[in-house]
Design an enzyme around this catalytic site. Structure first.
Site, PDB file in Angstrom:
ATOM      1  NE  ARG A   4     117.330  38.180  69.464  1.00  0.00           N
ATOM      2  CZ  ARG A   4     116.592  38.587  68.432  1.00  0.00           C
ATOM      3  NH1 ARG A   4     116.647  37.932  67.287  1.00  0.00           N
ATOM      4  NH2 ARG A   4     115.808  39.624  68.543  1.00  0.00           N
TER       5      ARG A   4
ATOM      6  CG  MET B 281     113.196  37.627  80.323  1.00  0.00           C
ATOM      7  SD  MET B 281     112.743  35.893  80.185  1.00  0.00           S
ATOM      8  CE  MET B 281     111.842  35.872  78.648  1.00  0.00           C
TER       9      MET B 281
ATOM     10  NE  ARG C  98     107.524  39.220  69.075  1.00  0.00           N
ATOM     11  CZ  ARG C  98     108.426  39.810  69.829  1.00  0.00           C
ATOM     12  NH1 ARG C  98     109.124  39.092  70.684  1.00  0.00           N
ATOM     13  NH2 ARG C  98     108.655  41.105  69.738  1.00  0.00           N
TER      14      ARG C  98
ATOM     15  CG  HIS D 201     110.434  48.809  75.712  1.00  0.00           C
ATOM     16  ND1 HIS D 201     109.955  49.653  76.694  1.00  0.00           N
ATOM     17  CD2 HIS D 201     110.429  47.573  76.249  1.00  0.00           C
ATOM     18  CE1 HIS D 201     109.691  48.959  77.771  1.00  0.00           C
ATOM     19  NE2 HIS D 201     109.978  47.692  77.538  1.00  0.00           N
TER      20      HIS D 201
ATOM     21  CB  SER E 293      74.285  32.977  93.284  1.00  0.00           C
ATOM     22  OG  SER E 293      75.226  33.810  92.644  1.00  0.00           O
TER      23      SER E 293
ATOM     24  CB  CYS F  23      76.768  37.159  91.555  1.00  0.00           C
ATOM     25  SG  CYS F  23      76.341  36.750  93.258  1.00  0.00           S
TER      26      CYS F  23
ATOM     27  CE1 TYR G  28      73.888  33.672  88.366  1.00  0.00           C
ATOM     28  CE2 TYR G  28      72.748  31.565  88.412  1.00  0.00           C
ATOM     29  CZ  TYR G  28      73.100  32.753  89.035  1.00  0.00           C
ATOM     30  OH  TYR G  28      72.678  33.017  90.311  1.00  0.00           O
TER      31      TYR G  28
END
Length: 876
Positions: free
Chosen positions: A93, A104, A337, A456, A765, A832, A852
């Site tokens: 696996r 996968m 998990r 799934h 900014s 921004c 910011y």
């Protein structure tokens, strides 16, 4: 030389980079003493080494290490491959560092061949079980190792069920399974011109190689792109002793969550199948039973499951997703998990765990995926609208919340094509498979006829915040005919349905939806996020509705008012056109006076709502061509309004036409040639602030931003003119107002000379849209023609207009910050652009010390949580 292989007993949870999430957690389960089938993990590094040159196959050193690990596993389990009375079989696996459910490959029952299947039948006294395992191996191996179409095998299975008049694979007789094995082996010979490999070790090598290759299959690449998972992690391979849930009525397999993955309620939630292997549950081939059924049939086993599950949640400080198998009454945990969950569940679980004393507030903030908060704003159907809708089915399971309407499509390719054409669609399947990932992404919602809450479709939809209903068993898809059977009713591809992921119900036609509400848990989490964040999080907004939305989300001011957005109403557009197109100063000034009246009212409305917080107003920025008429009828109408001849107007438009307007007469360049334009805007800003204060408004913090500066001299000249305008107005009206004048950094040259520009800037900014455009040389309006290919083939890891290019654009931003602060250490600096709402970009902005970020109102929760997570990460 690095170690390629680790026994489960050699690892621990902290080795995720090397062992992958699954391998590290299996090692941790062993360390905790839980009932785990033994095995070993081949490292992610071994995978990456293999992928450098897959044509060379597995290295001799790696094969030697695998052989040694197999010998140790045989000694540990007291079983051997090819040993008749104690036969060892294994699963092979995948297991990447970051969970990628179903993306996968996996192969079960490795080690079976024509001789060993008979030994397994005798050892278990159960030929039915032995040949069921063998036919599964033949089908999985053909798909994963050789890429044969699974439908070749499914067709034979369907024939066998019809022949024996049964509906489920496990109901087939032993003889039917023997015949299927013979049929399946024939497929190998017909399709590949060679038989199924009988050598056990060759099977293992082939399986390992196939799992390594699956790291780069299409669905895995798409999933990584969707979830921002790096391509260079590789996958580990876990080889684990098989335990069997398909031994009979006292065996089974299941998946459980320690809390409800959709609602977040504190309860064991899961599903299991009697007499089945694990892939049957996740593939959605059979609709499973609720976990509670184990409590009814085998209460002691249920109590053991409950006790161990609670132990794991307490150990990992997180909700766990656990796969388990019961083999003839004995419980085994196959993996654990951190569980995929909806945003609503994630928020509730995080807040509840803080209340329970299980985690800290800081840990709670780190548990919730910032991007997933978008899901909390997903729409839902109102009772009023549902009362008028025709119910099509109520047999489905509410696998992932939300509400969506669209046209039925039956294939992933069709969903993708329709979405690209702008058509809303619902992907309807018997069950989804990992190959459907692109169609699932494109569709508004996913509806399956088979499968449960851990299938799934359900797991992937929850991960991507997509509305999903599974196990709707009263519906049946006939993909060949393009039909959906709903009892006596037939729906065709293209017919409209509505899917309710909150209830599991499906409705005929389009049902209007409404935005959902976040709730108390969300408010608690966001309060903690704002307390933890170092970065201030402001909003980009200029209309009252958006501003109110932003303050509802507790924005810390307005980081960007785009004044050009205020000019596109008909009467305003006419005046700005009059200003641009007029050939004499008197007409231009008359137009400006009328525009000033509009602007003053706009700014007063903004200041009335600003709550006394910082408000950054960007002066006019767009290229002139955006204001000019394009078609003949529009030109004729404008000529009449301006009392010009059509020919004269066309001549004037031609004079103003630019070859590359985005790099042309825009931003501060407009003010350099038409200084009265910015002076009018500053005058209107001050007039609006005065009107707001006189109406009882709070003290205002006004910040005026000059866009597209590339030369320090531009800012110096324009700032001087605007300060003179402002000071004159303030003196005239005997008013006091604290205002600042700064600039938007959006040109590479401005980054390189930021120390010079900072001399005259009160703040800076970054406008990352234009900075990205100019750094890459990509037109953001045209990049869509090629950027999808760059993403698909890995030339670009992410769209740089959505997530900051840290190596290039980011390096310029970092350099500009350093230069600006070398000249003016306390200058406030923000960003921004579009990427101010992207968590990965926000982490970078926090790390380099910006003050910011500012984003659109509905992205504020994402930005606030991401800013808190960045603050925690960078402090650590």
């Amino acid at each position: 030389m690095s170690q390629n292989v680790y026994a489960f007993t050699e690892g621990h949870a902290g080795m995720r980079d090397l062992l992958g999430g699954k391998g590290a957690n299996l090692a941790e389960l062993c360390r905790l003493g839980l009932p785990v089938p033994q095995g070993f993990t081949i490292t992610t590094q071994a995978c990456l080494d293999y992928l450098k040159d897959p044509k060379q196959g597995l290295s001799t050193d790696l094969k030697t290490d695998i052989q040694k690990a197999i010998q140790e596993l045989e000694a540990q389990t007291h079983k051997q491959f090819n040993q008749k009375d104690q036969l060892l079989l294994v699963s092979v696996r995948s297991g990447a560092k970051i969970s990628m459910p179903g993306m996968m490959d996996t192969i079960l029952n490795v080690g079976l061949n024509d001789e060993n299947v008979e030994a397994l039948a005798q050892m278990t006294d159960n030929p039915h079980f032995a040949y069921d395992c063998y036919r599964r191996l033949l089908q999985m191996y053909a798909d994963v190792v050789y890429g044969l179409d699974s439908q070749l095998f499914e067709d034979r299975l369907s024939q066998a069920r019809r022949k024996e008049k049964v509906t489920a694979d496990y109901e087939l007789s032993s003889q039917a399974l023997r015949d299927l094995v013979a049929d399946f082996k024939t497929i190998y010979q017909e399709e590949l011109n060679f038989p199924f490999p009988q050598d056990v070790h060759q099977q293992i090598y082939d399986a390992v190689e196939a799992v390594f290759k699956s790291w780069n299959n299409k669905r895995a690449r798409v999933y990584r792109q969707l979830h921002d998972i790096p391509d260079d992690l590789g996958t580990a391979v876990n080889i684990q002793e098989m335990v069997f849930g398909n031994l009979g009525p006292h065996s089974g397999t299941g998946v459980l969550f320690t809390r409800h993955p959709a609602s977040g309620e504190k309860e064991l939630f899961g599903e299991f199948l009697v007499n089945a292997q694990g892939e049957d549950v996740v593939a959605g081939i059979r609709t499973p039973q609720a976990l509670d059924e184990i409590n009814q049939q085998a209460p002691q086993i249920y109590q053991e499951i409950e006790s161990l599950a609670n132990k794991l949640e307490a150990h990992y400080h997180n909700m766990q997703d656990i796969e388990f198998t019961i083999e003839e009454g004995k419980l085994y945990f196959l993996q654990t998990r951190d569980g995929k969950r909806t945003a609503k569940a994630a928020v509730k679980i995080a807040v509840d765990m803080v209340k329970e004393g299980l985690i800290t507030k800081a840990e709670a903030l780190q548990q919730v995926d910032a991007k997933s908060l978008d899901q909390l704003l997903h729409p839902s159907f109102t009772e009023e609208n549902l009362s008028q809708a025709e119910l099509l089915s109520e047999a489905g399971l509410a696998a992932s919340p939300g509400a969506a309407s669209g046209a039925i499509v039956f294939t992933a390719d069709k969903a993708k094509d329709w979405a690209e054409a702008g058509k809303a669609c619902i992907l309807v399947r018997q069950e989804t498979s990992p190959e459907d990932i692109e169609g699932m992404t494109a569709a508004q919602a996913i509806l399956t006829c088979h499968g449960g809450m851990t299938s799934h479709a359900a797991v992937v939809a929850r991960g991507m915040g997509k509305c999903c209903v599974t196990g709707c068993h009263d519906l049946n898809v006939d993909e060949g005919q393009g039909l959906l059977h709903c009892g006596d009713r037939l729906l065709h591809e293209g017919d409209s349905i509505s899917v309710d992921g909150n209830t599991g119900k499906v409705y005929l036609g389009h049902v209007p939806s409404s935005p959902s509400k976040a709730g108390a848990d969300f408010e608690a989490l966001m309060t903690w996020a704002r307390e933890e964040s170092r970065l201030a999080v402001r909003m980009n907004a200029e209309n009252p509705q958006d501003i109110q939305t932003g303050f509802d989300f507790k924005a810390q001011g307005i980081g960007l008012v785009r004044t050009e957005h205020m000019f596109f109403q008909a009467e305003r557009l006419l005046e700005i056109r009059r200003f641009i197109l007029s050939s004499n100063d008197n007409d231009r000034h008359a137009a400006l006076e009328r525009i000033a009246g509009y602007q003053e009212a706009d700014f007063k409305a903004i200041f009335d709502l600003s709550q006394g917080q910082k408000t950054v107003i960007r002066l006019l920025d767009p290229p002139l061509h955006e204001f000019l008429p394009q078609d003949e009828q529009e030109i004729l109408s404008l000529a009449q309004s301006l009392e010009l001849s059509e020919e004269a107007l066309k001549d004037r438009i031609q004079q103003l036409k630019e070859v590359n307007p985005m790099l042309g007469h825009r931003g501060c360049r407009l003010a350099m040639t038409y200084p009265e334009l910015y002076e009018m805007q500053v005058h209107a800003i001050l007039a609006g602030s005065r009107s707001s204060q006189e109406a009882g408004g709070q003290d205002l913090k006004v910040e005026i931003m000059i866009p597209l500066v590339s030369l320090a001299k531009e800012l110096q000249l324009l700032k001087q003119r605007l300060e003179e305008t402002a000071d004159r107005y303030l003196a005239e009206h005997q008013m006091t107002l604290s205002y600042k004048i700064g600039t938007m950094i959006e040109i590479p040259r401005a980054c390189l000379t930021a120390d010079q520009i900072a001399q005259d800037a009160d703040f800076m900014s970054f406008g990352t849209n234009d900075l990205t455009q100019m750094t890459f040389g990509y037109s953001r309006d045209d990049a869509g023609k090629f950027i999808h290919q760059y993403l698909a083939d890995g030339t670009l890891a992410k769209d740089p207009f959505q997530s900051l290019d840290q190596e290039g654009v980011g390096a310029l931003i970092k350099l500009a910050c350093q230069k600006a602060r070398s000249a003016k250490p306390d200058i406030p600096i923000g960003v921004c652009g579009e990427v101010a709402g992207d968590p990965a970009s926000i982490a970078f902005f926090d790390a380099i010390g910006l003050d910011y970020i500012s984003c659109s109102p509905f992205r504020l929760p994402i930005a606030q949580l991401a800013a808190a997570q960045a603050s925690l990460l960078n402090r650590a």
